[in-house]
Design a protein around this motif. Structure first.
Motif, PDB file in Angstrom:
ATOM      1  N   ASP A   1       0.600  -1.233  -0.040  1.00  0.00           N
ATOM      2  CA  ASP A   1      -0.067  -0.156  -0.780  1.00  0.00           C
ATOM      3  C   ASP A   1       1.065   1.444  -0.109  1.00  0.00           C
ATOM      4  O   ASP A   1       1.498   1.404   0.314  1.00  0.00           O
ATOM      5  CB  ASP A   1      -0.591  -0.287   1.616  1.00  0.00           C
ATOM      6  CG  ASP A   1      -2.205   1.509   0.864  1.00  0.00           C
ATOM      7  OD1 ASP A   1      -1.907   1.901   0.735  1.00  0.00           O
ATOM      8  OD2 ASP A   1      -2.621   1.616   2.397  1.00  0.00           O
TER       9      ASP A   1
ATOM     10  N   TYR B   1       0.794  -3.898   3.793  1.00  0.00           N
ATOM     11  CA  TYR B   1      -0.152  -4.908   2.400  1.00  0.00           C
ATOM     12  C   TYR B   1      -0.804  -5.138   2.676  1.00  0.00           C
ATOM     13  O   TYR B   1      -1.345  -6.106   3.953  1.00  0.00           O
ATOM     14  CB  TYR B   1       1.416  -5.767   3.243  1.00  0.00           C
ATOM     15  CG  TYR B   1       2.755  -6.019   2.635  1.00  0.00           C
ATOM     16  CD1 TYR B   1       3.403  -5.682   1.067  1.00  0.00           C
ATOM     17  CD2 TYR B   1       3.961  -5.093   3.459  1.00  0.00           C
ATOM     18  CE1 TYR B   1       4.315  -5.872   0.515  1.00  0.00           C
ATOM     19  CE2 TYR B   1       4.770  -4.690   2.918  1.00  0.00           C
ATOM     20  CZ  TYR B   1       5.484  -5.350   2.032  1.00  0.00           C
ATOM     21  OH  TYR B   1       7.119  -4.714   1.446  1.00  0.00           O
ATOM     22  N   PHE B   2      -1.805  -5.395   1.606  1.00  0.00           N
ATOM     23  CA  PHE B   2      -3.010  -5.235   1.760  1.00  0.00           C
ATOM     24  C   PHE B   2      -2.739  -6.785   1.957  1.00  0.00           C
ATOM     25  O   PHE B   2      -2.069  -7.639   1.319  1.00  0.00           O
ATOM     26  CB  PHE B   2      -3.458  -4.918   0.398  1.00  0.00           C
ATOM     27  CG  PHE B   2      -3.644  -3.702  -0.081  1.00  0.00           C
ATOM     28  CD1 PHE B   2      -4.485  -2.878   1.120  1.00  0.00           C
ATOM     29  CD2 PHE B   2      -3.793  -2.707  -1.208  1.00  0.00           C
ATOM     30  CE1 PHE B   2      -4.522  -1.363   0.981  1.00  0.00           C
ATOM     31  CE2 PHE B   2      -3.054  -1.308  -1.386  1.00  0.00           C
ATOM     32  CZ  PHE B   2      -4.223  -0.892   0.106  1.00  0.00           C
TER      33      PHE B   2
ATOM     34  N   VAL C   1      -8.143  -3.392  -4.961  1.00  0.00           N
ATOM     35  CA  VAL C   1      -7.731  -4.319  -3.751  1.00  0.00           C
ATOM     36  C   VAL C   1      -9.613  -5.299  -3.449  1.00  0.00           C
ATOM     37  O   VAL C   1     -10.171  -4.573  -3.267  1.00  0.00           O
ATOM     38  CB  VAL C   1      -7.357  -3.308  -2.527  1.00  0.00           C
ATOM     39  CG1 VAL C   1      -7.265  -4.312  -1.262  1.00  0.00           C
ATOM     40  CG2 VAL C   1      -6.015  -2.602  -2.829  1.00  0.00           C
TER      41      VAL C   1
ATOM     42  N   ASP D   1      -8.415  -5.137   2.103  1.00  0.00           N
ATOM     43  CA  ASP D   1      -6.912  -3.950   2.394  1.00  0.00           C
ATOM     44  C   ASP D   1      -7.205  -4.310   3.301  1.00  0.00           C
ATOM     45  O   ASP D   1      -6.524  -3.386   3.849  1.00  0.00           O
ATOM     46  CB  ASP D   1      -8.028  -2.838   2.062  1.00  0.00           C
ATOM     47  CG  ASP D   1      -9.426  -2.154   2.377  1.00  0.00           C
ATOM     48  OD1 ASP D   1      -9.879  -3.077   3.505  1.00  0.00           O
ATOM     49  OD2 ASP D   1      -9.953  -1.513   2.701  1.00  0.00           O
TER      50      ASP D   1
ATOM     51  N   LYS E   1      -4.919  -4.821   7.439  1.00  0.00           N
ATOM     52  CA  LYS E   1      -3.432  -4.751   6.908  1.00  0.00           C
ATOM     53  C   LYS E   1      -3.442  -5.706   8.324  1.00  0.00           C
ATOM     54  O   LYS E   1      -3.515  -5.323   9.527  1.00  0.00           O
ATOM     55  CB  LYS E   1      -2.953  -3.899   8.199  1.00  0.00           C
ATOM     56  CG  LYS E   1      -2.544  -2.075   6.431  1.00  0.00           C
ATOM     57  CD  LYS E   1      -2.096  -2.586   5.751  1.00  0.00           C
ATOM     58  CE  LYS E   1      -2.734  -1.534   4.186  1.00  0.00           C
ATOM     59  NZ  LYS E   1      -2.448  -0.584   4.722  1.00  0.00           N
TER      60      LYS E   1
ATOM     61  N   ALA F   1      -7.426  -0.162   6.690  1.00  0.00           N
ATOM     62  CA  ALA F   1      -5.742   0.368   5.258  1.00  0.00           C
ATOM     63  C   ALA F   1      -5.431   1.433   5.941  1.00  0.00           C
ATOM     64  O   ALA F   1      -4.196   1.287   5.323  1.00  0.00           O
ATOM     65  CB  ALA F   1      -7.014   0.199   3.958  1.00  0.00           C
TER      66      ALA F   1
END
Length: 254
Positions: free
Chosen positions: A98, A104-105, A114, A117, A119, A171
């Motif tokens: 991201d 990182y998604f 996405v 989303d 984390k 996210a």
């Protein structure tokens, strides 16, 4: 069906047989797993090797492909082993990462959209493990990913007061889940050991030690000597989490 005696005498106790089995497995996936159009890997197959799904790119699966191809390179496999691992590292950095918020998604589509989303520490642990073994296999750009993941984990996931990683954020790092889990910390311990082996930086070894000691001693004392899976925000056992939910493959009851 093999008996225990039959299994103990099989050729799978021989290093050369195990090595051949590894390469047979890699040949099952390669080159069909390389998504030449969208980047990354194609993740899902039927038992005969037929592609089942070309649309989902899961962070954990991306990391696992990077890992197995890196192992192939470390075992002096064909040149395509290292090339396939590099292919995955690029996708990890360019698509799962991201660029707006960092981290990182968890899941993206093959067109880059996405799908999930969140984390998650669990997914970041696999990404750290994959980039660490890739770096050991001579993929220099993986070093940046190792450091990037460690920094994200320190900034957003590490709970110093407890000595464990929390599980999940949205996210934008605005809201954190109340859930705490042993599983993500176990995988992060493994990843930290691999990061130490790759870089020889003692901070990774120290963190692995903290996690291992915390889970097997501190948490085990709270659950009657058992390694329980689920906890609340104070890292007290949550005995009922997912008790009646059999659909959660990442957080099963128990």
């Amino acid at each position: 069906m093999n008996t225990a005696a039959d299994f103990s005498s099989t050729a799978f106790r021989e290093p050369h047989t195990l090595k051949q089995h590894i390469f047979d497995t890699l040949h099952f996936y390669y080159p069909a797993c390389i998504d030449q159009k969208n980047g990354g890997y194609i993740h899902e197959y039927y038992d005969d090797g037929t592609v089942k799904n070309t649309h989902s790119k899961h962070l954990v699966s991306t990391a696992r492909f990077i890992y197995i191809f890196s192992v192939g390179a470390l075992l002096d496999g064909p040149d395509w082993c290292k090339e396939a691992a590099q292919h995955g590292i690029r996708f990890l950095q360019n698509s799962h990462y991201d660029r707006e918020h960092g981290g990182y998604f968890f899941e993206i589509a093959d067109d880059g959209e996405v799908k999930d989303d969140s984390k998650q520490a669990y997914g970041h642990a696999f990404a750290l493990l994959a980039s660490s073994i890739a770096y050991q296999a001579g993929i220099q750009e993986a070093k940046e990913t190792i450091e990037q993941i460690y920094d994200v984990m320190e900034k957003y996931f590490w709970e110093d007061a407890h000595g464990f990683y929390r599980d999940e954020w949205d996210a934008s790092w605005s809201a954190s889940s109340l859930y705490r889990g042993q599983n993500a910390n176990m995988h992060m311990c493994e990843a930290m050991l691999s990061a130490f082996e790759a870089t020889r930086d003692k901070k990774y070894l120290d963190r692995a030690y903290t996690l291992a000691k915390g889970v097997t001693q501190q948490l085990a004392e709270r659950s009657g000597g058992m390694i329980w899976e689920h906890y609340d925000t104070d890292w007290q056992p949550d005995w009922d989490y997912n008790k009646n939910n059999t659909k959660d493959e990442f957080r099963p009851y128990g």
